[in-house]
Write an enzyme that holds these catalytic residues in place. Structure first.
Site, short mmCIF file in Angstrom:
data_model
loop_
_atom_site.label_atom_id
_atom_site.label_comp_id
_atom_site.label_asym_id
_atom_site.label_seq_id
_atom_site.Cartn_x
_atom_site.Cartn_y
_atom_site.Cartn_z
CD GLN A 197 165.99 27.66 56.85
OE1 GLN A 197 166.59 27.58 57.90
NE2 GLN A 197 165.20 28.69 56.57
CD GLU A 257 159.78 36.59 58.69
OE1 GLU A 257 160.44 35.57 58.43
OE2 GLU A 257 160.04 37.70 58.25
#
Ligand code: CDP
Length: 781
Positions: free
Chosen positions: A219, A735
């Site tokens: 990531q 998120e």
């Protein structure tokens, strides 16, 4: 705003990347096959805590097809038996002295095929001397607990850190003067990001050139390149990290795992490419878990107003302190625990302990522990409302930070950029039909049915930096965008972040479309190859839009300014006489005298004013002035079966505010995914351990993820409060729902039982826990 044809911000442009994904044409690490490639498998410890007396690899080495067996001893000869973690601790690459958690990497086999490598693992004889296992942080801090990290100089106990934020004195004063104090002890259990694709790499160190090309599930490819250079001592220009398509990350692919390091070392020593692909159990038992926070919270109340918040938390960090978080913040951003409320005084004390469990503490779809913080405050607020006899929605409205208070400085030092909490909550209540539902709840109770309504009005904090406050392993948290507009008006945008399914190839092209008028299909977005993209800190903690999105807008605007100068030259007018609209500059008052961005791109390579550099290209490194603070209200309705304790979600209403939405369809997809993950965490997911430290939850039969069968339907709503400091007013969203929703689900189940005095149920709220509460409250059937 761009026109409908250009489809910039605000358009639900279909995801460009899906054309390859839905045809099975994505390229994941496991799809990479190189000539002469070998395969590596890892031997993992069966014990949570044991001394290694000896490792005999001779039988494994003799198996036909085995090329090498690697142990910690061999790694130590190359100074690679230990590696630094993202939180400044050290972690064993392959164990030499002791194993410290079940599943820890002990040895590796490199062979012609993965099957041979796996078979050979069974031929490695390790002589272990089992030691007592420490499985809770409370146990870890007892005076006579075995010291897990006895190899660390000066480490005489299992304490990792003690950290605090806020103003202790002011908070003590608020409590001394309070009319009422409510408290809650709760545990946010260990859960796992469980991406569809586990971790893996293909390490290819070319013996002729010395260049190490490492294809890996990363990531944060640039940060990983630098860490590889620092750890392995390889020159950084000789390292290329390629992060191809990623099948989900959720924070799990931020740390560097031993498998990557051993595969790279093996390729270096053997002169051949080495592939390591982790299996599901390996992923679940050894890689970045999340949460595992034991929390105590107290609210000081004066009338119906919250005047103080005190929290203490104890973090279970596993055997190596490897939390992926900014280095100044030992408990991540947990100190945002005041949430959406105007609380004048707050104090947070955090302590971390080593245990015999896998390391992790990753930001699983979470901005560095904001999830735990949001859970605690939203559960506490509901508890306070019950104790005061006030409706939980009304209590929130009375205590929210008011729209006119923004920018708002919280008692623990965050500067919230913008928000309108009452608006989001009122919309959620209206969509839900809250008042009517409360009446129905009353009626249902009379009939012996238990309905619960749970709310959570979360505030998120996403988009780290600013670099002066936030760093990962010392690297400042900025991000970058490089835009190259070719002569025919088509563009390539290169980013320092890396999508793992969030749709960056579409949304970042839309930002360019918005700013430059080049349609999204004419903008190719490239990420994940460190040789071909500018440096950035990567994608996690919902930072892509706040940081790389801003970098994209800024570089697009810079190129537009250059295009303006070229337009003035071509139209033989002054720059000030030009107006920008729909992807073209025209002379003010004469729309027919215009040059499109495509004309101007061509001219940038063919007809520029004297003294100007050719080309229409540039790069921008964006260091954000502040974080962005998305927010929203989630409302969940449940009904409990009094005969079994089973609870069913009847409705979920989610109102989110992430500022300006670039692609509304993608935003909604992000929210639905997060609501599903939040449900899993609240209802069924649990990584736990027996008293010997055996991991219960090492496969998907034991670690329950919600399927489409269990996942409820979601009703979405939105408000838009732009971020004042972001160039296009966007905040992150990836998120929000994982952060905000677990408290809403749990609050709903507790609400169904609150009239009988129930105040808390621990996640995952399984039917046996609810059944116990029903029995204790005299409500069981
Ligand atoms: O860092 P990460 O990509 O995980 O999270 P994000 O920045 O919150 O973005 C998730 C996805 O939603 C990306 O494709 C964004 O471009 C998109 N998004 C959007 O369209 N509008 C926003 N205001 C925020 C995100």
């Amino acid at each position: 705003m761009a026109t409908a044809e250009i489809r910039g911000i605000g358009h639900s442009v279909e995801r460009k990347e899906d054309a390859r994904f839905i045809r099975g044409k994505g390229t994941y690490v496991d799809d990479i096959t190189l000539p002469g490639m070998l395969h590596m498998e890892l031997l993992r410890s069966p014990f949570a805590h044991a001394r290694i007396r000896s490792i005999d690899t001779s039988r494994a080495a003799e198996l036909p097809g085995v090329v090498a067996v690697v142990t910690g001893e061999l790694m130590a000869q190359h100074k690679l038996a230990w590696m630094p973690t993202l939180s400044g601790d050290t972690q064993a690459v392959l164990a030499t002295d002791k194993v410290r958690f079940q599943g820890q990497e002990v040895a590796a086999v490199v062979a012609d095929t993965a099957y041979i490598a796996k078979d050979a693992l069974e031929l490695i004889d390790v002589d272990y001397e089992p030691l007592p296992a420490v499985t809770t942080p409370q146990q870890a801090l007892e005076a006579d607990a075995p010291v897990i990290r006895d190899e660390k100089e000066g480490q005489t106990d299992n304490r990792i850190y003690q950290w605090e934020a806020g103003d202790r004195e002011a908070t003590d004063r608020a409590f001394a003067e309070a009319d009422k104090v409510v408290s809650l002890d709760t545990f946010y259990p260990r859960c796992h990001p469980s991406p569809l694709e586990c971790c893996g790499c293909v390490a290819d160190v070319n013996p002729a050139t010395g260049k190490a090309t490492i294809y890996m599930t990363s990531q944060a490819p640039h940060a990983h390149r630098t860490l590889f250079a620092l750890v392995a001592g390889l020159p950084e220009q000789k390292i290329r990290i390629v992060s191809p398509d990623i099948g989900g990350g959720f924070g799990n692919k931020v740390p560097i795992y031993p498998g990557y390091v051993v595969a790279t070392a093996a390729s270096l020593l053997l002169g051949k490419p080495v592939k390591w692909i982790e299996d599901r159990t390996g992923n679940l038992i050894s890689t970045g878990y999340a949460r595992d926070y034991h929390m105590h919270g107290e609210l000081a109340l004066k009338g119906n107003r919250i005047t103080g918040l005190r929290t203490t938390l104890l973090s279970d960090n596993g055997a190596f302190y490897a939390d992926a978080q900014p280095s100044k913040f030992r408990a991540g951003l947990f100190h945002i625990v005041t949430g959406s409320y105007d609380i004048p005084a707050a104090h947070v004390v955090a302590e971390g302990a080593y245990t015999n469990k896998a390391p992790g503490g990753v930001a699983y779809r979470c901005s560095f522990r904001v999830t735990e913080a949001s859970y605690l405050i939203e559960r506490l607020v509901q508890t306070a409302a019950y104790e005061l006899g006030v409706d939980p929605a009304e209590f929130r409205l009375q205590n929210f930070i008011k729209p006119e208070q923004f920018p708002y400085e919280s008692a623990t030092g965050f500067l919230y950029d913008s928000g309108d909490y009452p608006k989001a909550m009122k919309l959620a209540l209206e969509k839900l039909g809250y008042d009517e539902l409360r009446r129905e709840q009353e009626e249902a109770r009379k009939e012996g049915r238990l309905i619960g309504i749970g709310l959570a009005s979360f505030t998120e904090v996403v988009g780290a930096g600013p670099g002066k406050h936030y760093d990962i392993a010392g690297l400042r948290m900025f991000d970058s965008a490089e835009l190259r507009v070719h002569p025919t008006g088509k563009a390539v945008l290169k980013l320092g972040v890396r999508s793992q399914g969030q749709g960056h190839e579409t949304t970042f092209a839309q930002i360019v479309a918005n700013e430059l008028g080049i349609p999204p299909e004419d903008v190719e977005v490239q990420e994940g190859d460190t040789d071909h993209t500018p440096y950035g800190l990567g994608t996690y903690a919902s930072r892509s839009t706040p940081v790389a999105g801003a970098a994209t807008a800024v570089i697009s605007r810079k190129l537009r300014e250059k295009a303006r100068t070229i337009a003035a030259h071509l139209l033989e007018t002054a720059e000030d006489d030009l107006e920008w609209e729909n992807g073209a500059f025209h002379v003010k008052g004469a729309p027919e005298r215009a040059k499109t961005i495509q004309d101007l791109a061509f001219a940038a390579y063919t007809d520029i004013p004297d003294g100007m550099e050719a080309g229409l290209e540039g790069v921008h490194y964006y260091d954000p002035p502040n974080m962005t603070f998305p927010f929203g209200t989630y409302a969940v309705v449940v009904e409990i079966d009094r005969g079994t304790g089973e609870w069913k979600v009847k409705r979920v209403v989610a109102v989110d505010d992430c500022g300006v939405r670039i692609n509304p369809m993608i935003v909604e997809g992000q929210i639905m995914g997060g609501l599903a993950e939040g449900f899993g965490i609240a209802a069924m997911e649990l990584i736990t351990f027996d008293e010997d430290g055996n991991c219960i939850g090492s496969n998907f039969m034991d670690y329950l993820l919600p399927t489409s069968w269990e996942t409820p339907e979601f009703e979405l709503g939105e408000t838009v409060t732009p971020s004042p400091h972001h160039p296009i007013g966007a905040k992150g969203v990836g998120e929000s729902a994982t952060v905000g929703s677990p408290a809403a689900y749990v609050n709903a189940v507790v609400d169904a039982l609150a009239h009988a005095g129930v105040r808390n149920l621990e996640m995952p709220v399984t039917s046996d826990k609810v059944w116990k509460a029903l029995v204790e409250a005299g409500l069981a059937e």
